[in-house]
Design an enzyme around this catalytic site. Structure first.
Site, mmCIF file in Angstrom:
data_model
loop_
_atom_site.group_PDB
_atom_site.id
_atom_site.type_symbol
_atom_site.label_atom_id
_atom_site.label_comp_id
_atom_site.label_asym_id
_atom_site.label_seq_id
_atom_site.Cartn_x
_atom_site.Cartn_y
_atom_site.Cartn_z
ATOM 1 N N ASN A 178 -12.166 -15.430 -54.588
ATOM 2 C CA ASN A 178 -10.834 -16.431 -54.406
ATOM 3 C C ASN A 178 -11.544 -17.441 -54.076
ATOM 4 O OD1 ASN A 178 -8.687 -17.672 -53.568
ATOM 5 N ND2 ASN A 178 -7.946 -16.051 -52.277
ATOM 6 N N LYS B 195 -14.027 -16.473 -50.723
ATOM 7 C CA LYS B 195 -13.643 -15.304 -50.409
ATOM 8 C C LYS B 195 -14.162 -14.311 -51.281
ATOM 9 C CE LYS B 195 -9.546 -16.217 -47.576
ATOM 10 N NZ LYS B 195 -8.278 -16.165 -47.299
ATOM 11 N N ARG C 161 -9.131 -15.156 -58.920
ATOM 12 C CA ARG C 161 -7.787 -15.496 -58.502
ATOM 13 C C ARG C 161 -7.565 -17.034 -58.857
ATOM 14 N NH1 ARG C 161 -5.034 -17.351 -52.849
ATOM 15 N NH2 ARG C 161 -3.027 -17.278 -53.481
ATOM 16 N N HIS D 191 1.754 -16.685 -55.079
ATOM 17 C CA HIS D 191 1.446 -15.415 -54.332
ATOM 18 C C HIS D 191 2.017 -13.919 -55.199
ATOM 19 C CE1 HIS D 191 1.938 -17.309 -50.163
ATOM 20 N NE2 HIS D 191 0.872 -17.373 -50.492
ATOM 21 N N HIS E 286 6.474 -12.597 -47.696
ATOM 22 C CA HIS E 286 4.653 -12.634 -47.525
ATOM 23 C C HIS E 286 4.603 -13.813 -46.851
ATOM 24 C CE1 HIS E 286 0.874 -12.809 -49.355
ATOM 25 N NE2 HIS E 286 0.780 -14.100 -48.652
ATOM 26 N N LEU E 287 4.085 -13.580 -45.373
ATOM 27 C CA LEU E 287 4.089 -14.550 -44.381
ATOM 28 C C LEU E 287 2.545 -14.616 -43.903
ATOM 29 C CD1 LEU E 287 7.256 -13.499 -42.386
ATOM 30 C CD2 LEU E 287 7.233 -14.983 -44.103
ATOM 31 N N GLY E 288 1.839 -15.457 -44.363
ATOM 32 C CA GLY E 288 0.557 -15.715 -44.034
ATOM 33 C C GLY E 288 0.501 -17.174 -43.579
ATOM 34 N N ARG F 247 2.117 -26.528 -44.315
ATOM 35 C CA ARG F 247 2.766 -26.979 -45.539
ATOM 36 C C ARG F 247 4.361 -27.086 -44.969
ATOM 37 N NH1 ARG F 247 1.095 -22.771 -49.798
ATOM 38 N NH2 ARG F 247 -1.073 -23.342 -49.877
ATOM 39 N N ARG G 161 -1.121 -16.628 -33.691
ATOM 40 C CA ARG G 161 -1.761 -15.855 -32.538
ATOM 41 C C ARG G 161 -1.812 -17.096 -31.372
ATOM 42 N NH1 ARG G 161 -6.078 -12.595 -35.529
ATOM 43 N NH2 ARG G 161 -5.874 -14.661 -36.935
ATOM 44 N N GLY H 186 -0.590 -11.758 -42.942
ATOM 45 C CA GLY H 186 -0.973 -11.666 -41.667
ATOM 46 C C GLY H 186 -0.077 -11.758 -40.569
ATOM 47 N N GLU I 171 2.678 -8.738 -41.149
ATOM 48 C CA GLU I 171 1.928 -7.557 -40.962
ATOM 49 C C GLU I 171 2.104 -7.120 -39.452
ATOM 50 O OE1 GLU I 171 -1.402 -6.591 -43.443
ATOM 51 O OE2 GLU I 171 -0.492 -7.365 -45.007
ATOM 52 N N HIS I 172 1.738 -8.432 -38.981
ATOM 53 C CA HIS I 172 1.031 -8.186 -37.400
ATOM 54 C C HIS I 172 2.039 -8.699 -36.250
ATOM 55 C CE1 HIS I 172 -2.706 -6.530 -38.752
ATOM 56 N NE2 HIS I 172 -2.659 -7.679 -39.679
ATOM 57 N N GLU J 247 -4.222 -8.062 -52.292
ATOM 58 C CA GLU J 247 -4.413 -8.751 -53.501
ATOM 59 C C GLU J 247 -5.403 -8.572 -54.341
ATOM 60 O OE1 GLU J 247 -3.073 -12.103 -50.741
ATOM 61 O OE2 GLU J 247 -2.282 -13.068 -52.558
HETATM 62 P P1 ADP Z 1 -3.793 -16.409 -45.718
HETATM 63 O O1 ADP Z 1 -4.509 -15.123 -46.580
HETATM 64 O O2 ADP Z 1 -2.856 -16.976 -46.406
HETATM 65 O O3 ADP Z 1 -5.019 -17.210 -45.212
HETATM 66 P P2 ADP Z 1 -3.224 -14.429 -43.589
HETATM 67 O O4 ADP Z 1 -2.370 -13.468 -44.468
HETATM 68 O O5 ADP Z 1 -4.535 -14.117 -43.245
HETATM 69 O O6 ADP Z 1 -3.239 -15.889 -44.398
HETATM 70 O O7 ADP Z 1 -2.386 -14.802 -42.402
HETATM 71 C C1 ADP Z 1 -2.930 -15.678 -41.488
HETATM 72 C C2 ADP Z 1 -1.832 -15.720 -40.471
HETATM 73 O O8 ADP Z 1 -1.610 -14.477 -39.884
HETATM 74 C C3 ADP Z 1 -2.350 -16.502 -39.163
HETATM 75 O O9 ADP Z 1 -1.302 -17.710 -38.708
HETATM 76 C C4 ADP Z 1 -2.355 -15.538 -37.852
HETATM 77 O O10 ADP Z 1 -2.373 -16.103 -37.015
HETATM 78 C C5 ADP Z 1 -1.453 -14.493 -38.366
HETATM 79 N N1 ADP Z 1 -2.041 -13.326 -37.867
HETATM 80 C C6 ADP Z 1 -2.954 -12.426 -38.132
HETATM 81 N N2 ADP Z 1 -3.097 -11.517 -37.240
HETATM 82 C C7 ADP Z 1 -2.156 -11.434 -36.498
HETATM 83 C C8 ADP Z 1 -1.683 -10.918 -35.285
HETATM 84 N N3 ADP Z 1 -2.156 -9.699 -34.881
HETATM 85 N N4 ADP Z 1 -0.590 -11.260 -34.578
HETATM 86 C C9 ADP Z 1 0.182 -12.221 -35.013
HETATM 87 N N5 ADP Z 1 -0.364 -13.151 -36.048
HETATM 88 C C10 ADP Z 1 -1.463 -12.647 -36.669
#
Ligand code: ADP
Length: 380
Positions: free
Chosen positions: A10, A17, A76, A165, A193-195, A226, A269, A315, A318-319, A368
């Site tokens: 990627n 990556k 990718r 995505h 999908h929240l990253g 964005r 975080r 990210g 999931e978290h 992915e």
């Molecule tokens: P991308 O692949 O689009 O770069 P990710 O899917 O890795 O992004 O998501 C990154 C986001 O997820 C960041 O905002 C990060 O702070 C958040 N994140 C990752 N781990 C945690 C966690 N344990 N708690 C809260 N947010 C998290």
């Protein structure tokens, strides 16, 4: 059977990556990121140096790419345009066509093409395959894909909503159907999908019927950097009145907006810590993010009419316990009853709604790289 492995790459503008994946077992053999490509203080001058660094990292792990059962390299590629919606073997002709697509994705496709070019040079004996972020959304229904602008102009310039995505939305919707134990073609679902990048999709029977990203990955949800949805009038206003150039505006909307633009921080975080310490800008950024997300969830419930499953992934999805709670709070009348205990505990793929919730809410970790690796071997 000896292992067969796929190297998934990627390649972004400043980071590369990689992951070595066994598409049969789903196991990841090695993974890594090379960062700060081309930055002034960095030792990694360009994508060639970055990929060589990645190979060194693999060698440090005891992996010799020439002798580990490597069957393909999966790349990718963000934008496949109108033409590419299946995993595609990369040859000179395809690469030339991809280059022509760069104007559609000026921030994303050129670095992927650089990665492809050096990877083909360094690993000339295995097939290189492009997997497109737009592919899953290729058959979006016209009513969802078409912008209400001058039709001829849109057709001339291939302007439509492409969606991104897609690899993640497809993978997660498949996993979610399996989790609830129902055939994919019977399930109506929403995937969030929240990253750093964020997007939503509505999926009926395994086929997308809506998604939040558009011609580019700028549209839709509020993201790390964005803006997501914005009145197109802002472009012309900044151009005409603030005398900003097109590139400046594009860069502002893609790289200095979203949560970063509002709070000065894009990482959720850190954003959480700032909110806890009473930072009003961080709280506002979070509120804007959640408000937009809820708006999309409501819209997609209406698009679907009947919804079986909502899944959170990537990210934040999931978290971040609070994001999931705040996104779905008070939606009992719409059939969504989160279980606070389940939401706050556990890990991996799991149900976080109450057993009596008409709509099942899941956390489904995305993968992915595995999806790309499987796409690659499906072509071999
Ligand atoms: P991308 O692949 O689009 O770069 P990710 O899917 O890795 O992004 O998501 C990154 C986001 O997820 C960041 O905002 C990060 O702070 C958040 N994140 C990752 N781990 C945690 C966690 N344990 N708690 C809260 N947010 C998290």
């Amino acid at each position: 059977m000896t292992d067969r492995l796929v190297l998934v790459i990627n390649s972004g503008s400043s980071s590369l990556k990689f992951q070595l994946v066994d598409p049969d077992s789903g196991a990841s053999r090695a993974t890594g990121t090379v960062e700060q490509i081309g930055e002034p203080s960095s030792e990694v001058a360009d994508h060639d140096a970055a990929l060589r660094r990645a190979f060194d990292m693999l060698a440090d792990d005891g992996i010799d790419l020439k002798d580990c059962g490597l069957v393909a390299v999966g790349h990718r590629v963000v934008h496949g345009g109108k033409r590419f919606h299946r995993p595609t073997l990369l040859d000179d002709e395809v690469i030339a066509e991809l280059q022509e697509l760069s104007p559609l994705a000026p921030l994303h496709n050129p670095p992927a093409l650089q990665g492809i070019e050096v990877a083909r040079k360094l690993l000339p004996d295995v097939p290189h395959i492009a997997v497109f972020d737009t592919a899953f959304f290729h058959h979006l229904p016209p009513a969802a894909a078409i912008y209400a602008i001058d039709r001829e102009l849109a057709e001339t310039w291939d302007i439509r909503r492409y969606g991104f995505h897609g690899t993640s939305h497809e993978y997660v919707s498949g996993q979610a159907a399996a989790f609830v134990g129902r055939p994919l073609d019977e399930v109506n679902q929403i995937v969030l999908h929240l990253g750093n990048g964020a997007s939503a999709s509505a999926v009926v029977g395994g086929r997308p019927v809506e998604t939040s990203m558009g011609l580019t990955p700028l549209e839709g949800l509020v993201m790390g950097t964005r803006s997501g949805d914005i009145d197109a009038g802002v472009y012309s206003y900044l151009f005409r009145t603030a005398k900003m150039g097109v590139e400046e505006i594009e860069s502002m909307l893609n790289k200095r907006s979203g949560v970063l633009g509002l709070a000065g921080e894009r990482d959720f975080r850190r954003l959480r810590e700032m909110i806890q310490s009473g930072d009003a800008a961080a709280k506002l950024a979070y509120d804007v993010f959640i408000h937009r997300l809820r708006k999309y969830i409501g819209a997609y419930l209406a698009v679907l009419g009947h919804t079986d499953v909502i899944s959170f992934t990537a990210g934040i999805g999931e978290h971040d316990v609070a994001v999931r709670r705040d996104a779905l709070a008070g939606l009992g009348e719409l059939g969504i009853e989160l279980d606070d205990e389940r939401n706050a505990t556990g890990s991996g793929e799991r149900r976080i709604s109450r057993d009596d919730s008409p709509i099942t809410v899941l956390v489904v970790p995305t993968n992915e790289e595995l999806a790309i690796a499987r796409d690659c071997v499906s072509l071999l």
